[in-house]
Design an enzyme around this catalytic site. Structure first.
Site, short mmCIF file in Angstrom:
data_model
loop_
_atom_site.label_atom_id
_atom_site.label_comp_id
_atom_site.label_asym_id
_atom_site.label_seq_id
_atom_site.Cartn_x
_atom_site.Cartn_y
_atom_site.Cartn_z
N GLU A 119 0.85 -1.20 0.00
CA GLU A 119 0.00 0.00 0.00
C GLU A 119 0.88 1.25 0.00
O GLU A 119 2.00 1.23 0.50
CB GLU A 119 -0.91 0.00 1.24
N ASN A 170 -12.51 -1.52 -0.74
CA ASN A 170 -11.74 -2.00 0.40
C ASN A 170 -12.37 -1.49 1.69
O ASN A 170 -12.68 -0.30 1.81
CB ASN A 170 -10.30 -1.49 0.32
N GLU A 171 -12.55 -2.37 2.64
CA GLU A 171 -13.08 -2.00 3.96
C GLU A 171 -14.23 -1.00 3.85
O GLU A 171 -14.20 0.08 4.44
CB GLU A 171 -11.95 -1.47 4.86
N TYR A 203 -6.42 -8.73 12.05
CA TYR A 203 -5.06 -8.51 12.53
C TYR A 203 -4.91 -9.11 13.93
O TYR A 203 -5.84 -9.08 14.74
CB TYR A 203 -4.73 -7.02 12.57
N GLU A 214 -6.07 -9.15 4.17
CA GLU A 214 -5.24 -8.40 5.12
C GLU A 214 -5.16 -9.21 6.40
O GLU A 214 -6.18 -9.53 7.00
CB GLU A 214 -5.80 -7.00 5.41
N GLN A 220 2.37 -5.87 5.73
CA GLN A 220 2.56 -5.60 4.31
C GLN A 220 3.96 -5.99 3.91
O GLN A 220 4.76 -6.40 4.75
CB GLN A 220 2.27 -4.14 4.01
#
Length: 512
Positions: free
Chosen positions: A47, A194-195, A263, A318, A365
Site C-alpha cells: 500500500e 476495500n473495507e 489482525y 489483510e 505488508q
C-alpha cells in the site's frame, strides 16, 4: 498440614513433568476430497503507506541503489526467492482515494496528491499502474488491483480494466499504447473496494452489496483463464452479518470471492511495542492470531449455507501483527521478532487446513509496514523472521492438502491456556510430503508423533526457525541473527515419526 502441602506439591510436579513428556499424536484424516492449497494463500500486500512504496520497493531510476525501472534489485531477488504468487495494490484505505489516471503517462505531467490516510504526505505519483504491473511481471507475481469504490465511479473502474486488459480497439487500450506499453497485462484479480464498512465509506452491508452489484456489472469480463476474479470487500473480523448479506444479496455470477480482514492485535487502544513486550502481551497476541481459526470456520459456515459447492472463495486479503509505530519512524513501521514468526506459522497453517474455502490471502505488508517480510534503510536491506517462515512454507503452494487431526497440548500462562502446537501438511506434484509444525509455548518443547504408513515416507529432512528469546529480531548490523537451520530433533521407528519441537519455533519437514 505439612503432609497435605507436600502431597499437593508432588502432585503439581508430577502433572507438570507428565505434561512436558506427553507425546501428542497427529492422525491423518482419510477423505476423498483432493483439496489443493492455492498458491495465492501466500500473497502479499503493498500500500501507499509509510515507506512501503517510496523508499521501500521503489527508489526511482536515478537512484544509486541498483534497480530495475526504479524497483530495488535486492528486493526483486528476495521476493523471487519467496515465490510471491500475487501482490495487492494500491491499498488498503489508500485505494478508495486513488484515481488511477493520476499515475499514468509522462511522470513530469502526473499531479501530486496528498495521502490523507497515512500522515498527509505528498506523493508525486511516479509509481503508478504501469510501474506496478511491470514490477509484477519481473517478480513473476500476479497483480491484485484494488478498485476505488469509495470515491470513484463504475466508469473509472471499467476504464482501468480496459487500460490493463484490452488488446486494442478501446480508447483506454490506445492510451496504454501511447504510454509505451503495447501488450496488455491481462490482470484477473480485482478487489471491488476495500473495507467498505470503514475507510471505504462507512457503509452498511446492505448498501455495499447493492453498490457492489453495480460496479461488478460494469467491469468488462474476460474469457477462459483471463476471466475476471472479482473480490467483494469483506467483513472486519467477526462481523458475520456482513458475510451473510454479501452471500445472500449478490448473485453468484457477479462475485468470485469475498474478503476478510483480521489482525493479531491484543488491544487496539494500546497495541504495544513490536520488540519490548512481556509474556502476557505475547500470550494475548497469540490468542488473537489463533482466533483466525474460529473466524475462518464461522465465515465458511455462512458461505456454505448459500454456496455449498464452494464456488465463491474466501480471500483473507489483510492479516498479520500490528503494533505501535516505532518512535521517529515512518508510518506503521515496526520491527519483526520471533513473535511475528509465530503469527505467520499459525495463520498459514489455518489457511492451509481450510484450503477448500480459503483460496487466497495477503500478508500486510510487504516492505517497511506492519508485519513486513523486508525492512530497508537507504541502501541496506534485511529479511525478517516472517520472511523466513513464508519461504519455508512456500513448499505448500499448489500442493495437495493432507488433512490432519491433532489434540494439541496446552500453552498455559497465568491460568489461561491456548493450543500450543499447530500443524498442516501437503504433498506436492513431485511426490514430496511437507509437514509444517509450530510450537508457540515460550517455555516448553513439545513432542509430536505422526504415523507415516499412510504417506509412504521413509526419509525425512527438515528446517527450524528459532532463537534464544522471543523478542529477538534481525537488524541491519546483524541480518542473520534469525534464519532457518537444519533440524534433526526427530526419529523414525516402525513408520512412526516422533518430532520434538523447541519452544516458540517453526519446523518444516520434507519426506519422500
Amino acid at each position: 498440614m505439612k503432609k497435605l502441602f507436600l502431597l499437593t506439591f508432588i502432585s503439581f510436579i508430577f502433572q507438570n513433568v507428565s505434561s512436558q513428556n506427553k507425546v501428542v499424536e497427529v492422525t491423518i484424516v482419510k477423505t476423498e476430497n483432493k483439496t489443493i492449497i492455492n498458491k495465492h494463500i501466500y500473497g502479499h500486500f503493498a500500500e501507499h503507506l509509510g515507506k512501503c512504496i517510496y523508499g521501500g520497493l521503489f527508489v526511482g531510476e536515478d537512484s544509486n541503489i541498483s534497480n530495475t525501472k526504479g524497483v530495488r534489485n535486492d528486493i526483486i531477488k528476495a521476493l523471487k526467492d519467496l515465490k510471491v504468487p500475487n501482490l495487492r495494490w494500491p491499498g488498503g484505505c489508500f485505494a478508495d482515494t486513488y484515481h488511477w489516471k493520476d499515475g499514468i503517462g509522462p511522470k513530469k505531467d502526473r499531479p501530486s496528491i496528498v495521502n490523507r490516510w497515512w500522515g498527509g504526505t505528498v506523493e508525486d505519483n511516479s509509481f503508478g499502474t504501469n510501474e506496478f504491473l511491470d514490477m509484477c511481471e519481473v517478480l513473476g507475481a500476479e497483480p491484485y488491483l484494488a478498485g476505488n469504490v469509495g470515491s470513484g465511479s463504475p466508469r473509472e473502474l471499467e476504464e482501468w480494466v480496459q487500460y490493463v486488459n484490452y488488446e486494442s480497439g478501446s480508447p483506454m487500450s490506445e492510451l496504454r499504447k501511447k504510454n509505451g506499453r503495447e501488450k496488455p497485462w491481462k490482470v484477473t484479480l480485482w478487489g471491488v473496494g476495500n473495507e467498505m464498512w470503514g475507510c471505504g465509506g462507512n457503509m452498511t452491508a446492505e448498501f455495499y452489496a447493492n453498490l457492489y452489484r453495480q460496479y461488478a456489472t460494469f467491469m468488462p469480463d474476460g474469457k477462459g483463464d483471463k476471466k475476471l476474479f472479482r473480490i467483494a470487500s469483506g467483513a472486519n473480523g467477526d462481523d458475520y452479518h456482513w458475510t451473510e448479506v454479501l452471500m445472500r444479496d449478490i448473485p453468484k455470477g457477479l462475485v468470485e470471492a469475498v474478503a476478510l480482514h483480521w489482525y493479531s492485535v491484543s488491544n487496539w487502544e494500546k497495541k504495544g511495542s513490536s520488540v519490548k513486550f512481556d509474556e502476557n502481551q505475547y500470550f494475548e497476541t497469540m490468542k488473537a492470531a489463533i482466533k483466525m481459526e474460529e473466524l475462518v470456520q464461522k465465515h465458511t459456515e455462512i458461505m456454505d449455507k448459500y454456496d455449498p459447492e464452494k464456488k465463491v472463495a474466501l480471500i483473507v486479503d489483510e492479516w498479520g501483527g500490528w503494533y505501535d509505530t516505532e518512535e521517529g519512524a515512518s508510518a506503521l513501521y515496526q520491527q519483526n521478532t520471533m513473535r511475528d514468526a509465530m503469527i505467520a506459522g499459525v495463520t498459514l497453517n489455518v489457511f492451509n487446513n481450510h484450503a477448500d474455502r480459503v483460496k487466497g490471502a495477503n500478508l500486510a505488508q510487504i516492505v517497511n509496514v506492519l508485519q513486513a517480510v523486508i525492512l530497508t534503510d537507504k541502501e541496506k536491506m534485511v529479511l525478517t523472521p516472517t520472511y523466513h517462515v513464508m519461504k519455508m512454507y512456500n513448499v505448500h503452494q499448489d500442493a495437495q492438502l493432507i488433512p490432519l487431526k491433532i489434540e494439541s497440548p496446552k500453552y498455559v500462562f497465568d491460568n489461561k491456556e491456548l493450543p500450543a502446537v499447530s500443524v498442516s501438511a501437503s504433498k506436492d506434484k513431485a511426490g514430496l510430503t511437507h509437514i509444517s509444525l509450530v510450537n508457540i509455548d515460550l517455555k516448553k518443547e513439545n513432542k509430536v508423533k505422526i504415523d507415516l504408513k499412510e504417506l509412504g515416507i521413509k526419509n525425512i529432512k527438515g528446517l527450524v526457525l528459532s532463537s534464544s528469546k522471543v523478542q529477538d529480531y534481525n537488524t541491519f548490523e546483524n541480518p542473520d541473527k534469525i534464519a532457518p537451520v537444519v533440524f534433526n530433533k526427530f526419529s523414525i521407528k516402525n513408520d512412526i515419526l516422533e518430532v520434538t519441537i523447541p519452544p516458540f519455533s517453526v519446523v518444516v519437514l520434507e519426506g519422500k
